[in-house]
Design an enzyme around this catalytic site. Structure first.
Site, mmCIF file in Angstrom:
data_model
loop_
_atom_site.group_PDB
_atom_site.id
_atom_site.type_symbol
_atom_site.label_atom_id
_atom_site.label_comp_id
_atom_site.label_asym_id
_atom_site.label_seq_id
_atom_site.Cartn_x
_atom_site.Cartn_y
_atom_site.Cartn_z
ATOM 1 N N LYS A 285 0.844 -1.187 0.000
ATOM 2 C CA LYS A 285 0.000 0.000 0.000
ATOM 3 C C LYS A 285 0.882 1.241 0.000
ATOM 4 O O LYS A 285 1.696 1.439 0.904
ATOM 5 C CB LYS A 285 -0.909 0.008 1.228
ATOM 6 C CG LYS A 285 -1.729 1.284 1.404
ATOM 7 C CD LYS A 285 -2.497 1.273 2.737
ATOM 8 C CE LYS A 285 -3.199 2.607 2.995
ATOM 9 N NZ LYS A 285 -3.869 2.635 4.314
ATOM 10 N N LYS B 116 -10.783 12.988 7.510
ATOM 11 C CA LYS B 116 -10.299 12.818 8.872
ATOM 12 C C LYS B 116 -10.471 14.129 9.639
ATOM 13 O O LYS B 116 -10.202 15.206 9.110
ATOM 14 C CB LYS B 116 -8.827 12.403 8.869
ATOM 15 C CG LYS B 116 -8.581 11.036 8.263
ATOM 16 C CD LYS B 116 -7.108 10.681 8.284
ATOM 17 C CE LYS B 116 -6.847 9.358 7.587
ATOM 18 N NZ LYS B 116 -7.361 8.204 8.338
ATOM 19 N N GLU C 180 -9.462 3.210 2.288
ATOM 20 C CA GLU C 180 -8.996 3.219 0.899
ATOM 21 C C GLU C 180 -7.877 2.230 0.622
ATOM 22 O O GLU C 180 -7.660 1.823 -0.514
ATOM 23 C CB GLU C 180 -8.547 4.633 0.520
ATOM 24 C CG GLU C 180 -7.132 5.030 0.897
ATOM 25 C CD GLU C 180 -6.875 5.061 2.400
ATOM 26 O OE1 GLU C 180 -5.720 4.867 2.811
ATOM 27 O OE2 GLU C 180 -7.830 5.275 3.169
ATOM 28 N N ARG D 127 -7.359 -0.950 1.226
ATOM 29 C CA ARG D 127 -7.714 -2.256 0.664
ATOM 30 C C ARG D 127 -8.125 -2.131 -0.801
ATOM 31 O O ARG D 127 -7.894 -3.042 -1.596
ATOM 32 C CB ARG D 127 -8.803 -2.910 1.516
ATOM 33 C CG ARG D 127 -10.129 -2.192 1.561
ATOM 34 C CD ARG D 127 -10.956 -2.585 2.781
ATOM 35 N NE ARG D 127 -10.398 -1.983 3.996
ATOM 36 C CZ ARG D 127 -10.844 -2.210 5.234
ATOM 37 N NH1 ARG D 127 -11.842 -3.062 5.408
ATOM 38 N NH2 ARG D 127 -10.300 -1.632 6.272
#
Length: 512
Positions: free
Chosen positions: A271, A283, A356, A358
């Site tokens: 990732k 966030k 996000e 995954r």
């Protein structure tokens, strides 16, 4: 010249020294072990320690600096491990080595000599100690690019009074591994502009330039990414209007010179979210700070490939995929309720744009699951700072999760053992049936949900379950291990830890 090459080179600024009184050094650092470990002290220093302990009993608890005529520079830094119980691991050696060399530099030393002794209790103590010293001397990339590092002139390592081929191999391995970890820290720790996707590509190309056992392939055409990596493209949609923030997929492949000797193929998908705003699920409450570290999984993949390129393991073929994107917020953000179609053909309902990671890896994982079927003895990894739940469960340790095929070989337990040998903590977490089932679609037309917002527990395991399902690994007899490094990657102000590069190198015998 690649940026990490200004660092350590044996016999240039890293030396193996047999004489503790060599005048080329200005301090000696001694890692002090408890008496019950029966670690043999160098000549003369044993009696000095006995006298010092009578002056200051605190020498077994804190780093101290002494005037000592028996050692180079007349300055002895004593760095104790403290009490070592059955619950301690080799991390006590690493920490003592780091504290000792940093204290020597604070005292004014520029060329310290570090005593690195063999410890029966910890078989890899010498390697860990050398790596600890080198890690302590790391200077972040953006500092190095402004001013050349000046924190030391040279470092010496002393094991015994005679040259030893085994110890030289340990130091050479440590230098190679640290060069690999420098790449991991540089990518993972640099700010989101210095290591935007396009800048990471430049850095990778420079770092592997001239390596005849490495090939680098970059996918940067947004139309190709939209077609072949549609879930990654969705995550990156709000960022595509800024050229330097556009998604890239980087494939790095290591092949040994003699392919007939290969007995295992490793495939690592990392990732590489260069900045995670949370997207439309933005966030809040200051939780966006630190999200430049959301690329540490991809950074670790690059670091592992660098270790392979230097140490040249003849028995491995390695394919690394860096899924680079930026989860920005804007008018073109992907949002919850969207129905995306993955490269595997499975539909995925978006439920939280802050999950996000995954999605960023999903299409590359599916592609690699197809590739793996054509490779010899393949094992697939995903490496990601994926869930806060892994951090909540295991603190600063890696959460390792096997699919059914990898679990049949006890793989994560072996990785845990390797981690304990090289001072990288790994906790084994089991993926169960419900962790896969909870990801199944809830509405007509949905094959999968990105994340079940009603889940109250097992969030890091269900993330692994999602990756297994979307990657087409649910029924295939392919070994797959997911490593959630959210708690282990390192948070500012600490530098990135570069996990799990050492554990993977130890387990797969990249160094011997």
């Amino acid at each position: 010249m690649a940026v990490e090459e200004v660092f350590y080179k044996l016999y240039n600024n890293i030396l193996i020294e047999t004489n503790l009184q060599n005048t080329n050094y200005d301090a000696v650092v001694l890692i002090a072990y408890p008496e019950d470990l029966n670690v043999q002290l160098p000549r003369h220093i044993g009696s000095f320690l006995e006298k010092a302990a009578k002056v200051d009993k605190h020498i077994t608890k804190a780093v101290t600096v002494w005037n000592c005529d028996y050692v180079s520079g007349g300055r002895l830094v004593i760095s104790p491990t403290g009490k070592v119980t059955p619950y301690h691991d080799v991390s006590v050696v690493k920490q003592a080595a780091q504290k000792g060399v940093l204290r020597a530099l604070e005292a004014g030393a520029k060329s310290p000599l570090v005593v690195v002794q063999s410890v029966v209790h910890f078989p890899d103590a010498q390697l860990v100690a050398v790596l600890g010293v080198l890690e302590a001397l790391y200077t972040p990339l953006q500092m190095r690019e402004r001013v050349a590092p000046k924190n030391f002139t040279k470092i010496g390592f002393h094991a015994e009074e005679t040259l030893d081929e085994k110890f030289e191999r340990i130091v050479r391995n440590a230098i190679a591994l640290e060069r690999a970890r420098i790449i991991t820290r540089d990518i993972g720790g640099s700010d989101p502009e210095r290591m935007a996707p396009g800048k990471i590509v430049e850095y990778i190309n420079n770092s592997f330039s001239g390596e005849n056992n490495i090939t680098v392939k970059v996918v940067d055409d947004e139309n190709v990414i939209a077609e072949q990596y549609p879930l990654l493209a969705a995550v990156n949609r709000a960022a595509t209007r800024v050229d330097r923030h556009k998604a890239r997929v980087v494939e790095i492949e290591y092949k040994p010179s003699d392919l007939s000797r290969v007995i295992e193929t490793l495939i690592l998908v990392g990732k590489g979210v260069t900045y995670d705003t949370g997207g439309a699920d933005i966030k809040i409450q200051g939780k966006m700070a630190g999200m430049a570290r959301d690329k540490c999984g991809a950074a670790a993949v690059a670091g592992f490939l660098k270790a392979c390129s230097i140490l040249k393991p003849p028995h491995l073929k390695v394919i690394g995929v860096l899924c680079l994107c930026r989860n920005s917020v804007g008018s073109d953000s992907y949002v919850a309720d969207e129905l995306l179609v993955s490269s595997s053909g499975k539909t995925v309902r978006v439920t939280n744009t802050d999950a996000e990671g995954r999605l960023a890896m999903a299409d590359a994982l599916f592609k690699m699951s197809e590739t793996a079927g054509k490779e010899l003895n393949p094992h697939i990894y995903t490496i990601a700072t994926l869930t806060g739940h892994a951090r909540a469960c295991y603190g600063n340790y890696v959460a390792a999760m096997d699919n059914h095929s990898a679990r049949a070989t006890n793989h994560s337990n072996k990785l845990q053992l390797s981690g304990s040998r090289v001072s990288e903590g790994v906790e084994v977490s089991v993926v169960r049936h419900e962790d896969l089932a909870i990801n199944e679609g809830k509405c007509k037309g949905d094959d999968l949900v990105q994340y079940d917002t009603g889940a109250k527990a097992r969030n890091h395991q269900l993330a692994a379950g999602f990756l297994i399902k979307v990657g087409g690994l649910e029924e295939k007899n392919l070994k797959y291990t997911h490593l959630d490094i959210a708690g282990a990657a390192g948070e500012a102000p600490s530098e990135p830890s570069a996990v799990p590069v050492l554990s993977l190198c130890h387990l797969h015998k990249v160094f011997m």
